[in-house]
Scaffold this motif. Sequence first.
Motif, mmCIF file in Angstrom:
data_model
loop_
_atom_site.group_PDB
_atom_site.id
_atom_site.type_symbol
_atom_site.label_atom_id
_atom_site.label_comp_id
_atom_site.label_asym_id
_atom_site.label_seq_id
_atom_site.Cartn_x
_atom_site.Cartn_y
_atom_site.Cartn_z
ATOM 1 N N THR A 68 -6.304 16.585 15.105
ATOM 2 C CA THR A 68 -5.700 17.915 15.042
ATOM 3 C C THR A 68 -5.891 18.517 13.653
ATOM 4 O OG1 THR A 68 -3.596 16.926 14.421
ATOM 5 C CG2 THR A 68 -3.970 17.325 16.755
ATOM 6 N N ASP A 69 -5.765 19.864 13.562
ATOM 7 C CA ASP A 69 -5.895 20.543 12.281
ATOM 8 C C ASP A 69 -4.683 20.273 11.417
ATOM 9 O OD1 ASP A 69 -8.309 21.599 13.018
ATOM 10 O OD2 ASP A 69 -7.433 23.430 13.864
ATOM 11 N N GLY A 70 -4.859 20.392 10.127
ATOM 12 C CA GLY A 70 -3.748 20.179 9.202
ATOM 13 C C GLY A 70 -4.269 20.181 7.782
ATOM 14 N N VAL A 71 -3.455 19.662 6.852
ATOM 15 C CA VAL A 71 -3.831 19.598 5.444
ATOM 16 C C VAL A 71 -3.626 18.166 4.963
ATOM 17 C CG1 VAL A 71 -1.522 20.268 4.664
ATOM 18 C CG2 VAL A 71 -3.475 20.588 3.152
ATOM 19 N N LEU A 72 -4.589 17.661 4.189
ATOM 20 C CA LEU A 72 -4.548 16.313 3.648
ATOM 21 C C LEU A 72 -4.239 16.400 2.167
ATOM 22 C CD1 LEU A 72 -5.098 13.285 4.415
ATOM 23 C CD2 LEU A 72 -7.374 13.618 3.467
ATOM 24 N N VAL A 73 -3.142 15.775 1.725
ATOM 25 C CA VAL A 73 -2.764 15.777 0.316
ATOM 26 C C VAL A 73 -2.713 14.335 -0.173
ATOM 27 C CG1 VAL A 73 -1.477 17.917 0.500
ATOM 28 C CG2 VAL A 73 -0.288 15.762 0.834
ATOM 29 N N THR A 74 -2.893 14.167 -1.479
ATOM 30 C CA THR A 74 -2.920 12.841 -2.094
ATOM 31 C C THR A 74 -1.715 12.682 -3.001
ATOM 32 O OG1 THR A 74 -5.341 12.801 -2.023
ATOM 33 C CG2 THR A 74 -4.258 11.254 -3.508
ATOM 34 N N LEU A 75 -0.979 11.597 -2.817
ATOM 35 C CA LEU A 75 0.198 11.303 -3.617
ATOM 36 C C LEU A 75 -0.115 10.147 -4.554
ATOM 37 C CD1 LEU A 75 2.909 11.448 -0.804
ATOM 38 C CD2 LEU A 75 1.967 13.322 -2.144
ATOM 39 N N THR A 76 0.406 10.201 -5.770
ATOM 40 C CA THR A 76 0.186 9.151 -6.766
ATOM 41 C C THR A 76 1.511 8.508 -7.109
ATOM 42 O OG1 THR A 76 -1.667 10.407 -7.686
ATOM 43 C CG2 THR A 76 -0.765 8.654 -9.035
ATOM 44 N N THR A 77 1.528 7.158 -7.110
ATOM 45 C CA THR A 77 2.756 6.436 -7.424
ATOM 46 C C THR A 77 2.392 5.117 -8.083
ATOM 47 O OG1 THR A 77 4.788 5.485 -6.510
ATOM 48 C CG2 THR A 77 2.812 5.370 -5.134
ATOM 49 N N SER A 78 3.385 4.492 -8.701
ATOM 50 C CA SER A 78 3.148 3.196 -9.340
ATOM 51 C C SER A 78 3.499 2.032 -8.427
ATOM 52 C CB SER A 78 3.968 3.094 -10.630
ATOM 53 O OG SER A 78 5.349 3.283 -10.360
ATOM 54 N N THR A 79 4.334 2.261 -7.410
ATOM 55 C CA THR A 79 4.702 1.213 -6.455
ATOM 56 C C THR A 79 4.643 1.775 -5.043
ATOM 57 O OG1 THR A 79 7.054 1.788 -6.692
ATOM 58 C CG2 THR A 79 6.203 0.016 -8.099
ATOM 59 N N LEU A 80 4.187 0.925 -4.097
ATOM 60 C CA LEU A 80 4.055 1.368 -2.717
ATOM 61 C C LEU A 80 5.368 1.275 -1.959
ATOM 62 C CD1 LEU A 80 2.047 2.360 -0.569
ATOM 63 C CD2 LEU A 80 1.663 -0.025 0.044
#
Length: 878
Positions: free
Chosen positions: A153-165
């Motif tokens: 499906t359509d949408g937007v892909l964003v990237t998140l940055t963190t030090s712990t999962l």
Amino acid sequence: MTQIESPKVVKKKLFSPIWLLPIVALALGAWLGVKSIKESGIEIQVHFPNAIGIDIGKTLVKYQGLTVGKVTDISIDNDLSGVNVKIIMDYRSDPFLNKSTKFWLVTPKASITGIEGLDTLFSGNYIAVQPGDGSSASEFVALKEAPTMIPETDGVLVTLTTSTLGSLDIGSMVFYRQVPVGKVVNYRLVDSETITIDTFIEQQYAHLVTQESQFWNVSGLKIDASMSGIKVNTESLASLLAGGISFNSVPEAAAAKNGEKYVLYPDEESAIKGLEFTLVANDADEINQGSALVYRGIKVGKIHQTQLTENGVNFLAKFDTQYQHLLNADTQFWIAGADISFDGVKHAARLLTGSVVNVLPGISNKEVPNEYQLHSQAPDLMQARQLTITLNSDEHNGLSAGAEVRFKQMPIGEITQVTLSDDFSRVEYQVDIQPEYQPLLTVDSYFVSESALEIDASLDGLTVKTRDLSTIVSGAVSLVPGKTKAIVKPHSQFTLYQSQETALTALNKTNTSTFTLESIDGAGLSQGSPIYYKKMQIGKVAKVDWKAQYDNFSIDITIQNKFKQLVRANSVFWRNNAASINASLSGIEVDIAPLEGALKGSISLGLLDDDQQGSQTRLYDSKELALKQAEPITLTLPAEAKIAAKAPIRYHGHQVGIIQQVKLNQDLKNLTASAYLYGEYAKHFSKQDTEFFIVDAQISLAGIKAPETLITGPYIGVIPGKSAQESNQFNAHLSARYDADIEEEAVRITIVDSQLGSIKIGTPIFFRGIAIGQVDGYSLSYNGNQVLMYSHIKKQYSHLVNKSSQFWDASGIKLEVGIFSGAQIETGSLETLLSGGISVMTEDVTDDSNKLDIGERFTLFNKMKDEWRRWKPEQVKP
């Protein structure tokens, strides 16, 4: 005699049709050979770490569920690093076999977020392929895990940055206000300290993600235990089990682009916007991540990150937005824990919660730095909290920087600077008073310059007084405290008298009491402006100061002591105009202020009824506002709003307030209006959810809406709020909310049509020619295929409309022309002809089975059908 015929010569044909058969057979054979070679497939080789789950002749290669190849052979790599898998690909896949094409093995995988590769449980493992770009290739290296795959499906892909999962995993949900709007599609470790998480937001929610949005982790269960109790918080059961992410939306910010990068904060509190800065300390024995920043017992921020440096420890801190004004260039920070002594334990809660960072605001106007020193104990607050005032003198008294300010010959402060005023008319001495002596200084205190040598010669003899050496060298100033308890504000100004006799003479001459009034502007006042009571002067303005921090004016006034009793609980003050004209049908009334007041500006004091509470600290802009006990408010409007000063604030046509001042903000996008609400109405319109909007004339075929504004100009309309919380700052909109005036018991419906036509806001809904409702607003559907008209039916007519009702457009003129039937013209009333209208008929009697649901939708037909005319349900009177 027999006649002999001559022989006939026949030419032999050079080509026989029989030869076509081998030629056709040869061409057919060649075509079949070429086709066989072309469709025989393309052989490629893919290197896998191992052959587990891969079978020769069984394992297929699939692209989005379509089989495009099959494994034909498996061999061990020469360097024993894995296996080489030979695959015959469909000949049609040749354009997609390029250097960046990716292959990986799909196997069933179960986790708390769901089951992946479920189809492999029935069809077996298969090799997935993702086409790539580049030059053609036949040898590939398989991926160890599936790449980031955006849902179909359509949408937007964003990237998140963190030090712990944390507990996040592929498939973990993304929430907005606890509504699932997306999910985690992949994560990877970038370096030893950074993890990136690819997150997909569905198309219908993509507009909620803006470039100013903040994301935070809502996984698991958060427990906040303190002396005040235990607080347990979780986003949802799904995030408790499978992990989750939440975010906020900033409507005025630009929409996020595909691939936008954000920081993933550990919790919502860390994600909230604030002013970030660094505290530098030698160690972190008592402070750690989460420690609070405290000012006067109120938490104003927190430590949200700890960093070890070569010189010590850096604490990354954040001030909450509403407390940012406390942070100045000379703000002080120090560690404070529980205080245990023989007198008991102070701040006992810190024994459990840990130490906090105390904050002492500064007074410097310099630029706020990025780093502050974190002290291990409270700094010397004497210097930090000194009260700075200014002493004015007509001439220099021999005082220099460092001269003491004394009370009963005890030093309580010192002169820090000696300068001339901006207009060079006086000498100004800047004085710092030590904190413990500040209560000695009140608004009616005064200062006297001390003499190193005093000689009093009279008939009784000669008296000589000398001071100490410091007085001889630098001079000194004595404080004479006043009798009131009015606290002195920083940077207040006082007169420095030459001697005690000069001071007493000046004070006896004035014989006044001092009060301070607050005003939104300077009111045309200056030092010496008169104050009247019933047009008799009773005092003067002593000083007018602009308070830059609050963008208002502080006006010090003096009232002669014989009139001091006029300043009591029911007193009010207002400024006078030089001349005021009140014109009406009964005549023209002109009021002219006294000449001195007209030239310098003036203030009047008035008294309300004994049972009314006045204000002794506010200067009203007019007598009308003062007598009505108006409450000030601030409105923020769009820059295109056509609102001017003196525009009324009205509720259903009744004036409940007035706009006093309008100015354009520096961002050129908004206006700030200073306004007043009349006292008897203020409590109704000071609720936090009160709605303010601009009322302006709207001209259409149906008539003129708000025609009075054509003469008087636009005004502000208001709808009272219902919140228990009060406020004095509001946003005003360009128009009223479409359903603002709809009674709560009205039936709300939605009428759907493919075109808006002549329907507009306010178009009536008729039942047998009687208006029973109207259209309140309209919008396009999400896909733009329909027009949604939000309407309501009045409460007294709600029983006439149910699920069997039919609506049609009664607007304009409808003309039907037939060859045999002739021309038929259908039109409604003149009102519907000009302004449009919607008619409705109902087939069945309204009961519980066909009663309308909230927001019920109806299709709007083009015209009325003949059978609808015969509908006459007998409604039962409730």
